[in-house]
Design a protein around this motif. Structure first.
Motif, PDB file in Angstrom:
ATOM      1  N   SER A 155       0.780  -1.100  -0.051  1.00  0.00           N
ATOM      2  CA  SER A 155      -0.145   0.070  -0.025  1.00  0.00           C
ATOM      3  C   SER A 155       0.739   1.331   0.028  1.00  0.00           C
ATOM      4  O   SER A 155       0.426   2.313  -0.350  1.00  0.00           O
ATOM      5  CB  SER A 155      -0.902   0.055   1.267  1.00  0.00           C
ATOM      6  OG  SER A 155      -0.127  -0.006   2.400  1.00  0.00           O
TER       7      SER A 155
ATOM      8  N   ASP B 136      -0.689   0.740  -5.512  1.00  0.00           N
ATOM      9  CA  ASP B 136      -1.762   1.493  -5.502  1.00  0.00           C
ATOM     10  C   ASP B 136      -2.522   1.257  -6.611  1.00  0.00           C
ATOM     11  O   ASP B 136      -3.808   0.982  -6.685  1.00  0.00           O
ATOM     12  CB  ASP B 136      -1.995   2.782  -4.964  1.00  0.00           C
ATOM     13  CG  ASP B 136      -1.314   3.284  -3.487  1.00  0.00           C
ATOM     14  OD1 ASP B 136      -1.282   2.340  -2.715  1.00  0.00           O
ATOM     15  OD2 ASP B 136      -0.697   4.282  -3.494  1.00  0.00           O
TER      16      ASP B 136
ATOM     17  N   LYS C 167      -6.144   0.047  -5.899  1.00  0.00           N
ATOM     18  CA  LYS C 167      -7.658   0.882  -6.085  1.00  0.00           C
ATOM     19  C   LYS C 167      -8.611   0.128  -6.860  1.00  0.00           C
ATOM     20  O   LYS C 167      -9.839   0.580  -6.913  1.00  0.00           O
ATOM     21  CB  LYS C 167      -6.979   2.031  -6.808  1.00  0.00           C
ATOM     22  CG  LYS C 167      -6.497   3.257  -6.176  1.00  0.00           C
ATOM     23  CD  LYS C 167      -6.293   4.410  -6.847  1.00  0.00           C
ATOM     24  CE  LYS C 167      -5.071   4.439  -7.807  1.00  0.00           C
ATOM     25  NZ  LYS C 167      -4.903   5.586  -8.547  1.00  0.00           N
TER      26      LYS C 167
END
Ligand SMILES: *[C@@H]1O[C@H](CO)[C@@H](O)[C@H](O)[C@H]1NC(C)=O
Ligand SMILES: *[C@@H]1O[C@H](CO)[C@@H](O)[C@H](O)[C@H]1NC(C)=O
Length: 419
Positions: free
Chosen positions: A306, A396, A400
């Motif tokens: 992350s 990400d 996402k």
């Protein structure tokens, strides 16, 4: 109510209520989004991408140094190595792009924490790709200007610990400082006597960082401090009901959920995959990558991180991947970026033997190389991070698209469809 409206409402309600605390089901922490690598005019922010790549390389270099010391070389992936020297992005690039060092609009996937009996506040980058907590030191910190600092003298629960915390960067700069224990609180979840560092020295790229520090959410075996990381401490002290946490990263309504999963944020079942926890990373095997529904490469490992913006794979594998895309070309050899025709953004998906987890074209496209070029840069770079010859790093740009669950209870990573 449309889905978009309900997401906005959820985001608003999280902001209004502050933080949701439910000791039985877990605790949600609203997060602010990370800055995009696309500029307002739709072009690729080459300079920021280069600095982020540099930061990612250095973070994982230090993870390997820690892993070797804590567990030994036997824990390394095949082909993994600690890079001797990592050059910072060239000043030529910096000059040409002319972007100021600090950027007020910048934001990572940051959220609030407090440290100490007097609840000193920090904005923190929650990082599944490392395992230490550090914040700037109030007494003295070179280069910490503009960031919140920790003052041990004003916290009744602060204790000083022998030794020094040091992250060595590949260009010989360091992030370092004394070690303390104190109460660390994330959304009311307290880890008492948590070991962390209040750093007096930061790297030159820290100023561009919107967070005050980093809270690592990986396994203790990659901890520099050789101490139980925050979440493990909190679970051991029964501050959270379950030994797992989950992320939703999105433009709105982003959230870290401690001690369970937030069923309001995903639909269907969670697809779990076993972690190779000996490496200290959230690393799962048996991955494949698809382009336009066709599998291009398979049987590689992935580390879910992350704290990293885009995705990285071994240079030769990533070259093969882009060669499946008509009109793609190498854009920046030193950073491993590729471009493709903007009018046909590839449909990319990863699979671990279950469902194919797609990446939206919006999440894959980092923007046009320059205005009017018609070529766009992909969020997958071919860069050897030293993690191993068959290991990809998914940041990400992947996270996402899915609800991601990190379970220490079962040593698994799980994916579910975002609502
Ligand atoms: C934290 O440290 C203090 C002082 O050493 C001790 O009294 C307390 O029991 C510790 N708490 C936990 C949860 O370890
Ligand atoms: C771990 O696995 C058990 C048994 O399969 C399951 O009941 C439990 O929900 C899982 N826990 C987590 C945190 O994933």
């Amino acid at each position: 109510m449309s889905r978009k409206t309900s997401l906005v409402l959820l985001a608003l309600s999280l902001v209004t209520l502050g933080i949701g605390i439910d000791q039985k089901t877990g605790i949600s922490i609203p997060l602010k989004p990370r800055a995009a690598l696309t500029k307002d005019d739709g072009t690729f922010d080459h300079e920021r991408a280069a600095w982020q790549t540099y930061g990612t390389q250095n973070k994982h270099r230090q993870n390997l140094i820690n892993l070797e010391r804590n567990v030994g070389l036997k824990a390394f992936n095949k082909g993994a190595e600690i890079k001797k020297y990592i050059p910072p992005p060239s000043s030529k690039l910096t000059k040409r792009q002319g972007v100021p060092l600090t950027d007020q609009d910048d934001a990572k996937w940051t959220g609030p924490i407090t440290i100490g009996s007097n609840a000193q506040k920090f904005t923190i980058d929650f990082d599944t790709g490392s395992a230490d907590l550090w914040v700037p030191n109030a007494r003295d910190c070179d280069g910490c200007y503009g960031h919140k600092t920790y003052d041990s003298s004003t916290s009744k629960t602060s204790k000083s610990v022998n030794g020094e915390f040091i992250i060595y960067y590949g260009d010989e700069s360091t992030v370092s400082g004394p070690i303390f224990t104190d109460t660390v609180s994330v959304a009311g979840v307290n880890a008492m006597n948590q070991t962390f560092s209040a750093v007096t020295q930061v790297s030159s790229s820290f100023n561009r960082d919107p967070g005050d520090g980093i809270l690592g959410l990986a396994y203790e075996s990659i901890s520099s401090l050789q101490a139980s990381p925050y979440f493990q401490t909190a679970f051991a002290q029964k501050a959270v009901p379950r030994n797992e946490f989950a992320f939703k990263l999105a433009a709105q309504g982003s959230e870290l959920f401690l001690g369970g999963t937030n069923s309001k944020l995903f639909t269907g079942t969670i697809e779990y995959h076993p972690v190779k926890s000996s490496t200290g990373f959230w690393q799962i095997g048996g991955a494949s990558i698809q382009q336009g529904g066709t599998t291009i490469l398979s049987e590689f490992d992935t580390v879910i991180d992350s704290g990293t913006t885009i995705m990285y794979g071994p240079p030769d594998q990533v070259r093969k991947f882009y060669s499946s895309i008509a009109g793609s070309e190498l854009y920046d050899e030193s950073m491993g970026f590729y471009s493709f025709p903007c009018k046909s953004i590839p449909e990319v998906a990863f699979s671990w033997g279950g469902q194919a987890w797609g990446i939206t074209t919006q999440n894959f496209n980092l923007g046009e190389t320059y205005r009017g070029s018609g070529q766009c840069v992909g969020a997958l770079s071919g860069k050897d991070l030293g993690l191993g010859s068959n290991v990809w790093l998914l940041g990400d740009s992947f996270m996402k698209n899915v609800y991601t669950v990190f379970s220490f209870a079962n040593n698994t990573v799980g994916y579910a469809m975002l609502k």
